[in-house]
Structures are given as structure tokens and as C-alpha cells.
Write a protein that holds these residues in place. Structure first.
Motif, short mmCIF file in Angstrom:
data_model
loop_
_atom_site.label_atom_id
_atom_site.label_comp_id
_atom_site.label_asym_id
_atom_site.label_seq_id
_atom_site.Cartn_x
_atom_site.Cartn_y
_atom_site.Cartn_z
N LEU A 278 0.83 -1.20 0.00
CA LEU A 278 0.00 0.00 0.00
C LEU A 278 0.87 1.25 0.00
N VAL A 279 2.13 1.09 0.33
CA VAL A 279 3.10 2.18 0.19
C VAL A 279 3.63 2.07 -1.24
N HIS A 280 2.83 2.56 -2.15
CA HIS A 280 3.11 2.46 -3.58
C HIS A 280 2.34 3.57 -4.28
N LYS A 281 2.90 4.09 -5.36
CA LYS A 281 2.27 5.22 -6.06
C LYS A 281 0.86 4.90 -6.55
N ILE A 282 0.56 3.62 -6.78
CA ILE A 282 -0.79 3.25 -7.21
C ILE A 282 -1.83 3.68 -6.16
N TYR A 283 -1.44 3.67 -4.90
CA TYR A 283 -2.38 3.99 -3.83
C TYR A 283 -2.27 5.43 -3.34
N GLU A 284 -1.62 6.29 -4.11
CA GLU A 284 -1.54 7.69 -3.71
C GLU A 284 -2.95 8.28 -3.66
N HIS B 151 -6.23 6.56 -5.49
CA HIS B 151 -7.12 5.82 -4.58
C HIS B 151 -7.38 6.72 -3.37
N ALA B 152 -8.45 7.46 -3.44
CA ALA B 152 -8.82 8.35 -2.33
C ALA B 152 -9.20 7.52 -1.11
N ASP B 153 -9.25 8.15 0.03
CA ASP B 153 -9.56 7.45 1.28
C ASP B 153 -10.82 6.59 1.21
N PRO B 154 -11.90 7.06 0.58
CA PRO B 154 -13.09 6.20 0.50
C PRO B 154 -12.85 4.87 -0.24
N ALA B 155 -11.87 4.83 -1.12
CA ALA B 155 -11.58 3.57 -1.82
C ALA B 155 -11.10 2.50 -0.84
N ILE C 143 -6.83 3.16 10.03
CA ILE C 143 -5.90 2.40 9.18
C ILE C 143 -5.42 3.27 8.02
N VAL C 144 -6.35 4.02 7.42
CA VAL C 144 -5.99 4.92 6.33
C VAL C 144 -5.03 6.00 6.84
N ALA C 145 -5.25 6.52 8.03
CA ALA C 145 -4.33 7.52 8.59
C ALA C 145 -2.93 6.93 8.72
N TYR C 146 -2.85 5.69 9.14
CA TYR C 146 -1.55 4.99 9.25
C TYR C 146 -0.91 4.83 7.87
#
Length: 140
Positions: free
Chosen positions: A79-85, A89-93, A126-129
Motif C-alpha cells: 500500500l506504500v506504492h504510487k498506485i495507492y496515492e 485511490h482516495a480514502d473512501p476507496a 488504518i488509512v491515517a496509518y
């Protein structure tokens, strides 16, 4: 004729021995071990919701997404990847993925099932983390 046969046999023997030696002593070219981290992650100091999210992540997400969201080979993506920036992928995703599951679309790990037992508030932590880890690793 016999001499030609001997020469051909000798050449073939050398070729076969060369192939066998190459196969025996060539370095393995396989990927990382199953379960190995897929990316290197710098971990900053966690506070507040990110600290609470770290605990929730370890309990609910790390089995697939790895320690510090670094992914796990053959299990789940980092999840530490540019795909999930946030812009992709916004927080609601993340909330939808945790609550409903998600079909595989970026990685070859298969579909993600819903995560049992997490609340919307848990996912927000979790998203904050994850976002804290991402920012520490240049993903904004």
C-alpha cells in the motif's frame, strides 16, 4: 566415417557438459521468497489516529499487505506504492475495499475479500496509518 562420428560425439559431449555445468552453477533467477516484502518502507514516528491505525493494520491487514504495508510476495500488494496515492485511490476507496472487498485490477494477487470485523472508524485510522507511511516515503 568413424572419425567423423567421434568428432561429432566429442563436440556434443562438450556442449552437453557445458549446459549441465551452467544449469548446476548458474545463480537462481527466481523472485523474492513467498511472503517477502515487496517494497522497502521507511517508518516515521506514529502519533494519534495513525498510531491507533498501526495496531489495527497489524491485526487486520498485515497478513496480506505485509508489515508496514510493504506488501507480501504471493499474498498482497504494497500500500506504500504510487498506485495507492490519494489522487488515484482516495480514502473512501480503502473503506469500500475493506467493507465490500475489491476485484483485482492492478496486481496479480486475486480479489480482495471484505475484511470481517472492522468498522468505518477502524478503517479511517488504518488509512491515517497508511497515508502517514506513504508521506514518509514520498507518496503524496
Amino acid at each position: 566415417m568413424a572419425r567423423k562420428f567421434l568428432v561429432i560425439s566429442a563436440v556434443l559431449s562438450v556442449v552437453v557438459l557445458g549446459v549441465l555445468a551452467w544449469a548446476r552453477f548458474s545463480p537462481e533467477e527466481s523472485g523474492p521468497e513467498p511472503g517477502a516484502a515487496l517494497v522497502a518502507v521507511s517508518v516515521p514516528e506514529m502519533t494519534g489516529a495513525a498510531l491507533e491505525g498501526e495496531v489495527l493494520f497489524k491485526t487486520n491487514c498485515a497478513a496480506c499487505h505485509g508489515e508496514n504495508a510493504a506488501g507480501r510476495n504471493e499474498f498482497g500488494p504494497p500500500l506504500v506504492h504510487k498506485i495507492y496515492e490519494p489522487g488515484h485511490h482516495a480514502d473512501p476507496a480503502f473503506l469500500l475495499a475493506a467493507m465490500r472487498g475489491v476485484r483485482a485490477h492492478h496486481w496479480p494477487f486475486g480479489d480482495m475479500p471484505p475484511v470481517e470485523g472492522v468498522s468505518e472508524q477502524d478503517v479511517e485510522k488504518i488509512v491515517a496509518y497508511v497515508r502517514t507511511l506513504q508521506r514518509a516515503n514520498g507518496i503524496n
